[in-house]
Design an enzyme around this catalytic site. Structure first.
Site, PDB file in Angstrom:
ATOM      1  N   PRO A 124     -91.433   2.362  12.687  1.00 32.01           N
ATOM      2  CG  PRO A 124     -91.752   2.170  10.375  1.00 32.01           C
ATOM      3  CD  PRO A 124     -90.684   2.159  11.429  1.00 32.01           C
TER       4      PRO A 124
ATOM      5  CB  CYS B 292     -80.941  -2.721   9.455  1.00 30.93           C
ATOM      6  SG  CYS B 292     -81.133  -0.972   9.742  1.00 30.93           S
TER       7      CYS B 292
HETATM    8  N1  SAM Z   1     -88.430  -1.697  15.033  1.00 34.16           N
HETATM    9  C1  SAM Z   1     -88.828  -0.742  14.023  1.00 34.16           C
HETATM   10  C2  SAM Z   1     -89.581  -1.437  12.931  1.00 34.16           C
HETATM   11  O1  SAM Z   1     -89.392  -2.642  12.736  1.00 34.16           O
HETATM   12  O2  SAM Z   1     -90.402  -0.799  12.265  1.00 34.16           O
HETATM   13  C3  SAM Z   1     -87.638   0.039  13.499  1.00 34.16           C
HETATM   14  C4  SAM Z   1     -86.858   0.714  14.587  1.00 34.16           C
HETATM   15  S1  SAM Z   1     -85.543   1.710  14.049  1.00 34.16           S
HETATM   16  C5  SAM Z   1     -84.353   0.584  13.565  1.00 34.16           C
HETATM   17  C6  SAM Z   1     -84.932   2.332  15.559  1.00 34.16           C
HETATM   18  C7  SAM Z   1     -85.861   3.253  16.295  1.00 34.16           C
HETATM   19  O3  SAM Z   1     -85.194   3.696  17.485  1.00 34.16           O
HETATM   20  C8  SAM Z   1     -86.245   4.515  15.541  1.00 34.16           C
HETATM   21  O4  SAM Z   1     -87.641   4.611  15.452  1.00 34.16           O
HETATM   22  C9  SAM Z   1     -85.668   5.667  16.381  1.00 34.16           C
HETATM   23  O5  SAM Z   1     -86.504   6.797  16.421  1.00 34.16           O
HETATM   24  C10 SAM Z   1     -85.563   5.028  17.739  1.00 34.16           C
HETATM   25  N2  SAM Z   1     -84.526   5.680  18.606  1.00 34.16           N
HETATM   26  C11 SAM Z   1     -83.654   6.639  18.268  1.00 34.16           C
HETATM   27  N3  SAM Z   1     -82.905   6.999  19.325  1.00 34.16           N
HETATM   28  C12 SAM Z   1     -83.309   6.237  20.350  1.00 34.16           C
HETATM   29  C13 SAM Z   1     -82.925   6.137  21.714  1.00 34.16           C
HETATM   30  N4  SAM Z   1     -81.944   6.880  22.214  1.00 34.16           N
HETATM   31  N5  SAM Z   1     -83.592   5.265  22.490  1.00 34.16           N
HETATM   32  C14 SAM Z   1     -84.560   4.492  21.969  1.00 34.16           C
HETATM   33  N6  SAM Z   1     -84.955   4.527  20.690  1.00 34.16           N
HETATM   34  C15 SAM Z   1     -84.337   5.387  19.887  1.00 34.16           C
END
Ligand code: SAM
Length: 441
Positions: free
Chosen positions: A112, A231
């Site tokens: 987010p 994480c």
């Molecule tokens: N960086 C964000 C923050 O600090 O608020 C948190 C990111 S979270 C760990 C990982 C994100 O990767 C999620 O929002 C998810 O929807 C997205 N995601 C899921 N599958 C993915 C894919 N195949 N390629 C890229 N992003 C992906």
């Protein structure tokens, strides 16, 4: 807390003598904290605007421990974008990325927006942040957070990594991959992460992370930096993912992180790990530098508009802030203040480039919430300013009309920080605080 058996087995092997200390930490309440947003205020103003004390963290000079609590999103200081609610060790990845004002930065898995808003703070309004999120609903939350934090120079897109990084090959000085992972570091705060855990899920995450890193490598310019973070604790998603990446990408070399948080990685590489015993929840951060060449395929964006729409935008800008806007563009009936140095983004699913100045309503332009959020009180020609506990401010945040001695479009501020606007006439301020953001109750 009931932990999966296989997870415990893995962690015992990974931690050895520290396993009991780890288990004891998991019984403690999760750490809470926040990150100061220097785009909107300084530390003194933030402290004066919070009903609780904050103490510095070792993970970033912007990051603090504090008992933010469940209702933190209702605080006027939060509405005004003075801070982002974030567990302090989550700020370590951007500390490792070390963005510099004026650079082009890609945050590939951005929603987010915890890391994106931190990158924006470090860019200080110079250069460009490209925040991408592949899941559409999450991209909306990302956009809303960037707007609340007053970020003037971000592009928000909703693209798959291969499409985005293919189109913007070699465009970025630094790229962050904060990868989707099995979330073992979230177990203390999120029971759902425990329920979703399985060895198969860990393996699927590791496979996906390798594909995302393959794409991300394309976007980094020669000499640029790539940071990979998760994480989670699993070796498969951390050290093993990095080793596989380096094996298939000899154009990258591992590099030391310019900060001393947490502890060394398990394999002697310069990556860092953070365990709950290190004052965080659970993170892994690795940094690489691209030493191999990369051809930049993209060209600069040339699509700024001219003519009557530009003149109307100039007139509105003058009415609100008294000066001249920089480059503007019109997309889907919205007038945007564009960041400098945009690449051509034809064919990419871009939700926002820069700041929304106004929306076309028939032949008129109606000012947007976003432009006020990105401006300081001193920028705005008409202002009202309230302390955070003012009943009038709370009424404004609930969407109510309030008294105002001003005339015309008026920025509403908390301790000198803009949190929205209204239109004043005959002693009353008609509320323009967006419905979806209003305080309830
Ligand atoms: N960086 C964000 C923050 O600090 O608020 C948190 C990111 S979270 C760990 C990982 C994100 O990767 C999620 O929002 C998810 O929807 C997205 N995601 C899921 N599958 C993915 C894919 N195949 N390629 C890229 N992003 C992906």
């Amino acid at each position: 807390m009931h932990l999966p058996e296989k997870f415990c087995e893995n962690m015992k092997e990974l931690l050895g003598a520290e396993w009991q200390a780890f288990l004891a930490c998991l019984e403690e309440p999760p750490l809470r904290g926040l990150r100061l947003n220097p785009l909107k205020c300084d530390e003194k103003t933030l402290r004066e605007s919070l009903p609780f004390a904050i103490t510095p963290s070792p993970f970033s000079p912007l990051s603090f421990y504090g008992e933010a609590g469940e209702r933190v999103g209702a605080l006027p200081a939060h509405h005004a974008g003075m801070f982002y609610s974030q567990e302090p060790s989550a700020s370590s990845a951007v500390t490792a990325l070390d963005p510099q004002p004026g650079e082009r930065i890609l945050d590939l898995c951005a929603a987010p927006g915890g890391k994106s808003t931190q990158i924006a703070a470090l860019l200080e309004g110079w250069g460009m942040l490209w925040s991408n999120e592949v899941v559409r609903g999450r991209a909306d939350a990302l956009l809303s957070n960037l707007e609340r934090m007053g970020v003037p120079n971000a592009v928000v897109s909703c693209e798959t990594p291969p499409r985005l990084c293919g189109a913007l090959q070699g465009w970025f000085d630094r790229v962050l991959v904060d990868a989707p992972c099995s979330g073992e570091g979230m177990f203390r705060r999120d029971e759902g992460a425990i329920a979703a855990w399985s060895p198969e899920h860990v393996e699927a995450c590791a496979q996906r992370q390798r594909l995302i890193l393959d794409s991300a490598s394309l976007a980094v310019r020669e000499g640029g930096v790539l940071v990979y973070s998760t994480c989670t604790f699993s070796r498969a998603e951390n050290e093993d993912t990095c080793a596989a990446f380096l094996q298939s990408h000899p154009e990258f070399v591992p590099e030391a992180i310019p900060a001393a948080f947490g502890r060394p990685a398990l394999d002697g590489s310069p990556a860092r790990r953070i365990f709950p015993m290190d004052g965080g929840e659970g993170h892994f951060v690795a940094r690489f530098r691209r030493v191999g060449e990369n051809r930049q395929k993209n060209t600069p964006f040339l699509g700024a508009d001219a003519g009557p729409a530009r003149r109307q935008a100039e007139a509105l800008y003058k009415e609100l802030f008294g000066g001249e806007p920089g480059p503007t563009g019109i997309f889907g009936g919205k007038v945007l203040l564009l960041p400098e140095g945009l690449p051509d983004f034809t064919g990419l699913h871009v939700l926002r480039a820069g700041v929304e100045l106004a929306q076309a309503k028939g032949k008129r332009l109606e000012p947007a919430h976003g432009v006020f959020m990105s401006r300081s009180k001193a920028d705005c020609l008409h202002t009202l300013d309230f302390p955070p506990d003012s009943p009038l401010l709370l009424a404004f945040l609930r969407g109510e009309e309030i008294d105002s001695p001003t005339a015309g479009y008026t920025a509403v501020c908390v301790n000198g920080v803009v949190t929205g606007f209204g239109k004043a006439s005959n002693g009353r301020l008609k509320n323009r605080y967006p419905k979806g953001l209003r305080l309830r109750g």
